[in-house]
Design an enzyme around this catalytic site. Structure first.
Site, short mmCIF file in Angstrom:
data_model
loop_
_atom_site.label_atom_id
_atom_site.label_comp_id
_atom_site.label_asym_id
_atom_site.label_seq_id
_atom_site.Cartn_x
_atom_site.Cartn_y
_atom_site.Cartn_z
N ASP A 1 0.80 -1.23 0.00
CA ASP A 1 0.00 0.00 0.00
C ASP A 1 0.83 1.28 0.00
O ASP A 1 0.33 2.34 -0.33
CB ASP A 1 -0.95 0.01 1.23
CG ASP A 1 -0.22 -0.22 2.55
OD1 ASP A 1 1.02 -0.29 2.56
OD2 ASP A 1 -0.89 -0.33 3.60
N HIS A 2 2.10 1.20 0.36
CA HIS A 2 2.92 2.42 0.50
C HIS A 2 3.61 2.82 -0.81
O HIS A 2 3.44 3.91 -1.29
CB HIS A 2 3.99 2.22 1.57
CG HIS A 2 3.51 2.40 2.98
ND1 HIS A 2 2.57 1.58 3.56
CD2 HIS A 2 3.84 3.30 3.94
CE1 HIS A 2 2.36 1.98 4.81
NE2 HIS A 2 3.11 3.02 5.06
N ASP B 1 3.63 -1.61 11.31
CA ASP B 1 3.24 -0.23 10.98
C ASP B 1 2.62 0.36 12.24
O ASP B 1 1.83 -0.29 12.93
CB ASP B 1 2.23 -0.23 9.84
CG ASP B 1 2.04 1.18 9.31
OD1 ASP B 1 2.64 1.52 8.27
OD2 ASP B 1 1.30 1.96 9.95
N ARG C 1 -0.42 12.39 10.23
CA ARG C 1 0.88 13.01 10.56
C ARG C 1 1.17 14.22 9.69
O ARG C 1 0.91 14.18 8.49
CB ARG C 1 2.01 11.99 10.38
CG ARG C 1 1.92 10.92 11.40
CD ARG C 1 3.10 9.96 11.42
NE ARG C 1 2.89 9.11 12.57
CZ ARG C 1 3.17 7.82 12.64
NH1 ARG C 1 3.72 7.23 11.62
NH2 ARG C 1 2.91 7.14 13.74
N SER D 1 6.63 6.63 13.29
CA SER D 1 6.45 5.35 12.59
C SER D 1 7.18 4.20 13.29
O SER D 1 8.02 4.40 14.17
CB SER D 1 6.95 5.48 11.17
OG SER D 1 8.23 4.93 11.03
N ARG E 1 9.08 2.18 11.56
CA ARG E 1 10.12 1.73 10.63
C ARG E 1 11.41 1.37 11.36
O ARG E 1 12.04 2.21 12.00
CB ARG E 1 10.37 2.80 9.55
CG ARG E 1 10.92 4.11 10.03
CD ARG E 1 10.90 5.16 8.93
NE ARG E 1 9.54 5.58 8.65
CZ ARG E 1 9.18 6.81 8.27
NH1 ARG E 1 10.09 7.73 8.08
NH2 ARG E 1 7.92 7.12 8.05
C1 MIC Z 1 3.96 6.18 8.56
O1 MIC Z 1 2.79 6.52 8.54
O2 MIC Z 1 4.87 6.86 9.05
C2 MIC Z 1 4.33 4.85 7.91
C3 MIC Z 1 5.04 5.15 6.64
O3 MIC Z 1 3.16 4.13 7.61
C4 MIC Z 1 5.20 4.08 8.90
C5 MIC Z 1 5.76 2.83 8.39
C6 MIC Z 1 6.96 3.01 7.51
O4 MIC Z 1 7.78 3.89 7.73
O5 MIC Z 1 7.08 2.21 6.58
C7 MIC Z 1 4.47 3.72 10.21
O6 MIC Z 1 3.51 4.35 10.55
O7 MIC Z 1 4.93 2.84 10.93
FE1 SF4 Z 2 -0.10 4.78 5.11
FE2 SF4 Z 2 1.20 5.39 7.37
FE3 SF4 Z 2 -0.21 7.22 6.06
FE4 SF4 Z 2 -1.47 5.29 7.29
S1 SF4 Z 2 -0.21 6.86 8.22
S2 SF4 Z 2 -1.92 6.04 5.24
S3 SF4 Z 2 -0.09 3.57 6.98
S4 SF4 Z 2 1.62 6.20 5.32
#
Ligand code: MIC
Ligand code: SF4
Length: 643
Positions: free
Chosen positions: A64-65, A119, A379, A537, A539
C-alpha cells in the site's frame, strides 16, 4: 476485582510474566500484518529465522505504500512480496487494493484477538475490540515464526465518553481534542481504553479513526469494547459469526481516567507541523488553502467519502484548490461507486486516486511552495509531504471539504445544514484481489530484484567503546527525521547500504559521510536528544540504517516505545539521562568513552558512567534481562542464532 477490556485480552494471550505495570510480559499473537515499506525487510528477517511457514492464525502481506513505479524497484518489491506470501502461507493484498489498516478492519479483524503489525497505525484494529499493536519488522517476523511478542506491561488510561457529537463534528475531532489535552507524548507507556455511555454513539468506523490516530499520542495502542455496533459492522461485512461481546466489568479500574463530553467538542485542526498543535478551526479560519487531501488509514472509509460527496452535492469546489481523494480500500471505492457518490466526487472536480497511502508518506501529492495543505491524514511532521517548506494541517473530512469549497480554512458549520446520509447494512466486500494462502505443498520460487540487498552482519557489543556525539537534537524527534521516507528514499527500504546514505539527511545532509569518516578514525556514533525520541512510525530502518553506519549509543531524556524496541533489536544501546541538566552541558562533536558496558549490562546494572567531553554523565539503563542479552549479542538475530 473487575477487569478492563485490555486486561481481558492480555490475560487470554499471556504466555509468560505477570500483568503488573512495568514488568515484561510475553504475549501470543493471533494475527500479523505487514505493509510493503517495512515488509520487505520483515520477510528477509523471517527467512533468516528459517521457518517454512507462518505459525499464526492468520498473517497478511499488504502492498500500500510504495505505489509509484518510476523505475523497477517498487515493482520488484511487490513481486518479491507476492512470492513470499505464496511460499510462507500468507494472504496477499496487492497494490491498489487498499491501505493495510482499512482492509484489515474490513476483512480480517476479530474482536478479542491480538494483532501485531509492522506499521505504527496497526491500533486501527482497536476499533473492533482487538488488541492491535505496531512493532518493528523483526518483532513481526518473530511473531510470524510463532514466537511471543514481548512488551513492558503498560498502564491503562480510561477515557470515559458521554454525550454525542454535534453535526459537522466527527471522530477525528475526538482525538484532536485528546491530543490537545495530552500532547504527542501523553500516551507513552499507556494503553488507551474507551468506555462509558458515549461509546455506543460511535460506529466501528468512528472508533477505528480514534484508535488509529491514537498512535500519535505515543500510546502502545487504543481499544474499544466489542458491542452491538461491532456486531452490526461485522454483519455489514458478512462476518457476523466472528463477533463476540467484550466489555469492561462495571468495577474495572483504570490507572488514570479522562472524562470527555462528546457534545462539547467543536471542529478542530492540527497546525503545522505536529499532530498535537491543535486549535479550534475558527481560530485559523480564512487562511488560503492550496491543496486538500481526503484519504489515509485515519479517514478514508465509506462513511468519510460519503459525507464529502453529499456535501459536494450542494456546493462547488474552489478553483484555487487541488482537491484529491485517496479511497482507503477497493471496498470503499466499489461501494461509493455503486451508490453513485463517486460520480458526485468526479463531477465536482475531485482528483480521485488509487487506494493506498500515497501523499501521506510523500509518495506523490507534494504541496506547492508555501501552499497550505489540509489533510485528513494522521501526521504532519516537517517535510514529510515531500515539500521542504510544507505547511500541513490535519483535520476531519468535514473541515477538509468545507475548506476545499471556500478556498480558505473553514469551520464546516458555516456551510449550514449537515448533509443527511445513510450507510449500507451490507457492503460489497471488494476483496476479489486478495490472494488466499497457498497450500503448503505448492512449489514457489521467491522472486528477488537487484535492489534487494542481503541483511547486514552486526558485531557483538564491545566492553570499551569510544565514540563521538554526532548530533545533539531537541525533543520529539520523529523517525521521519532519523530515516526520511518519500518517493525517492522509500524504494531503498530493502537495501540497507543504499538507504543508510539518507540517515538524518533532513537535519544534516552530510551525516552518512561524517559517520563513515568517524568510523575510519576509530570512533562510533552517539546521538544525544530530548524527550520522546523516535516518535512516529514503526520503521526499523530508523535503527537498522544508523547501526549500519556505526551509531551504537543513544542518550536521550526519554524514548518512544516502538523506536526503543527497534534500537534493542539492532543492538543500539538506549540510555537516558539521570540528570537532565547533563543534556545542556553536552555539545555536538564531544568525544565519548564508555568502559565496562557489557559487564554493567549483563550484570543487571541500572546505570553506567559515560565520559562525554571530559564530563562524567550518569546514564540510566531501563532494560529487561532479555533486552540486555540481545544488545550484548549485537542484536536480536545474533541472539536468536546463539539461542
Ligand atoms: C507512517 O505513517 O509513518 C508509515 C510510513 O506508515 C510508517 C511505516 C513506515 O515507515 O514504513 C508507520 O507508521 O509505521
Ligand atoms: Fe499509510 Fe502510514 Fe499514512 Fe497510514 S499513516 S496512510 S499507513 S503512510
Amino acid at each position: 476485582m473487575g477487569r478492563t477490556v485490555t486486561e481481558k485480552i492480555l490475560a487470554d494471550h499471556l504466555l509468560a510474566g505477570e500483568l503488573k505495570q512495568g514488568k515484561e510480559i510475553a504475549l501470543r499473537i493471533d494475527q500479523t500484518l505487514t505493509q510493503d515499506a517495512t515488509g520487505t525487510m520483515a520477510y528477509l528477517e523471517f527467512e533468516a529465522i528459517g521457518i517454512p511457514r507462518v505459525r499464526t492464525e492468520l498473517s497478511v502481506c499488504y502492498v500500500d505504500h510504495n505505489l509509484l513505479q518510476s523505475d523497477f524497484k517498487n515493482a520488484d518489491d511487490h513481486r518479491f512480496l507476492q512470492s513470499v506470501a505464496r511460499k510462507y502461507g500468507l494472504y496477499f493484498s496487492p497494490p491498489g487494493n487498499g491501505i493495510s489498516h482499512q482492509v484489515h478492519l474490513e476483512r480480517f479483524g476479530v474482536p478479542g484477538k491480538t494483532l501485531l503489525g509492522s506499521d505504527s497505525h496497526t491500533p486501527t484494529g482497536g476499533g473492533l475490540g482487538m488488541l492491535a499493536m505496531g512493532a518493528g519488522g523483526l518483532d513481526v517476523a518473530m511473531a510470524m515464526a510463532g514466537k511471543p511478542f514481548y512488551l513492558i506491561m503498560p498502564k491503562i488510561y480510561g477515557i470515559r465518553l458521554h454525550g454525542s457529537l454535534q453535526p459537522w463534528v466527527s471522530a477525528r475531532d475526538v482525538l484532536l481534542e485528546i491530543l490537545r489535552r495530552l500532547s504527542v507524548k501523553g500516551g507513552v507507556g499507556f494503553i488507551m481504553e474507551y468506555f462509558g455511555p458515549g461509546v455506543e454513539e460511535l460506529s466501528v468506523t468512528d472508533r477505528a479513526t480514534i484508535t488509529n490516530f491514537g498512535a500519535e499520542l505515543g500510546a502502545t495502542t487504543s481499544v474499544f469494547p466489542s458491542d452491538d455496533n461491532t456486531r452490526r459492522f461485522l454483519a455489514s461485512q458478512g462476518r457476523e459469526e466472528q463477533w463476540r461481546e467484550l466489555r469492561a466489568d462495571p468495577d474495572a479500574r483504570y490507572d488514570t481516567v479522562m472524562d470527555l463530553d462528546l457534545s462539547a467538542i467543536e471542529p478542530l485542526i492540527a497546525c503545522p507541523s505536529s499532530p498535537d498543535n491543535v486549535v479550534p478551526v475558527r481560530e485559523v479560519a480564512g487562511r488560503p488553502v492550496a491543496q486538500v487531501l481526503v484519504g489515509s488509514c485515519t479517514n478514508s472509509s465509506i462513511r468519510d467519502l460519503t459525507v464529502v460527496a453529499k456535501t459536494l452535492e450542494k456546493h462547488e469546489l474552489s478553483r484555487d484548490v487541488s482537491f484529491e481523494i485517496n479511497p482507503g480500500s477497493r471496498q470503499v471505492l466499489e461501494n461509493i461507486t455503486a451508490r453513485g457518490d463517486l460520480l458526485t466526487l468526479i463531477h465536482a472536480g475531485a482528483r480521485v486516486h488509487q487506494s493506498g497511502c500515497l501523499g501521506c508518506i510523500g509518495m506523490g501529492q507534494a504541496p506547492p511552495t508555501d501552499g497550505i495543505s489540509l489533510r485528513t491524514f494522521p501526521r504532519n511532521f516537517p517535510g514529510r509531504s515531500g515539500t521542504a517548506t510544507d505547511r500541513v494541517y490535519l483535520c476531519s473530512p468535514e473541515v477538509a471539504v468545507a475548506s476545499a469549497i471556500k478556498g480558505v480554512i473553514t469551520d464546516p458549520r458555516d456551510l449550514g445544514d449537515y448533509p443527511s446520509f445513510t450507510l449500507p447494512d451490507r457492503v460489497l466486500p471488494g476483496d476479489e484481489r486478495i490472494e488466499h494462502p497457498w497450500p503448503p505443498e505448492s512449489k514457489v520460487e521467491i522472486i528477488r530484484g537487484p535492489n534487494i540487498a542481503p541483511f547486514p552482519d552486526f558485531d557483538a557489543l564491545p566492553e570499551t567503546w569510544r565514540g563521538r556525539v554526532m548530533l545533539k537534537l531537541e525533543d520529539n524527534i520523529t523517525t521521519d527525521h532519523i530515516m526520511p521516507a518519500g518517493a525517492a528514499i522509500l524504494p531503498l527500504r530493502s537495501n540497507i547500504p543504499a538507504i543508510s546514505e539518507f540517515v538524518f539527511s533532513q537535519i544534516n545532509r552530510n551525516f552518512a559521510t561524517e559517520m563513515k569518516e568517524a568510523v575510519l578514525e576509530g570512533f562510533g556514533g552517539m546521538i544525544v536528544a530530548g524527550e520522546n525520541y523516535g516518535q512516529g512510525s514503526s520503521r526499523e530502518h530508523a535503527a537498522l540504517a544508523p547501526r549500519y553506519l556505526g551509531v551504537r549509543f543513544k542518550l536521550v531524556k526519554s524514548f518512544a516505545r516502538i523506536h526503543k524496541a527497534n534500537l534493542i533489536n539492532f543492538g543500539i544501546v538506549p540510555l537516558t539521562f539521570a540528570d537532565p541538566d547533563d543534556y545542556d552541558a553536552i555539545e555536538q562533536g564531544n568525544e565519548v568513552l564508555i568502559e565496562g558496558m557489557r559487564e554493567v549490562l549483563l550484570g543487571g546494572g541500572e546505570s553506567v558512567v559515560v565520559r562525554i567531553g571530559g564530563r562524567s554523565v550518569t546514564a540510566l539503563i531501563d532494560l529487561s534481562p532479555r533486552h540486555r542479552e540481545i544488545i550484548a549479542a549485537g542484536g536480536l538475530l545474533n541472539w536468536a542464532r546463539q539461542e
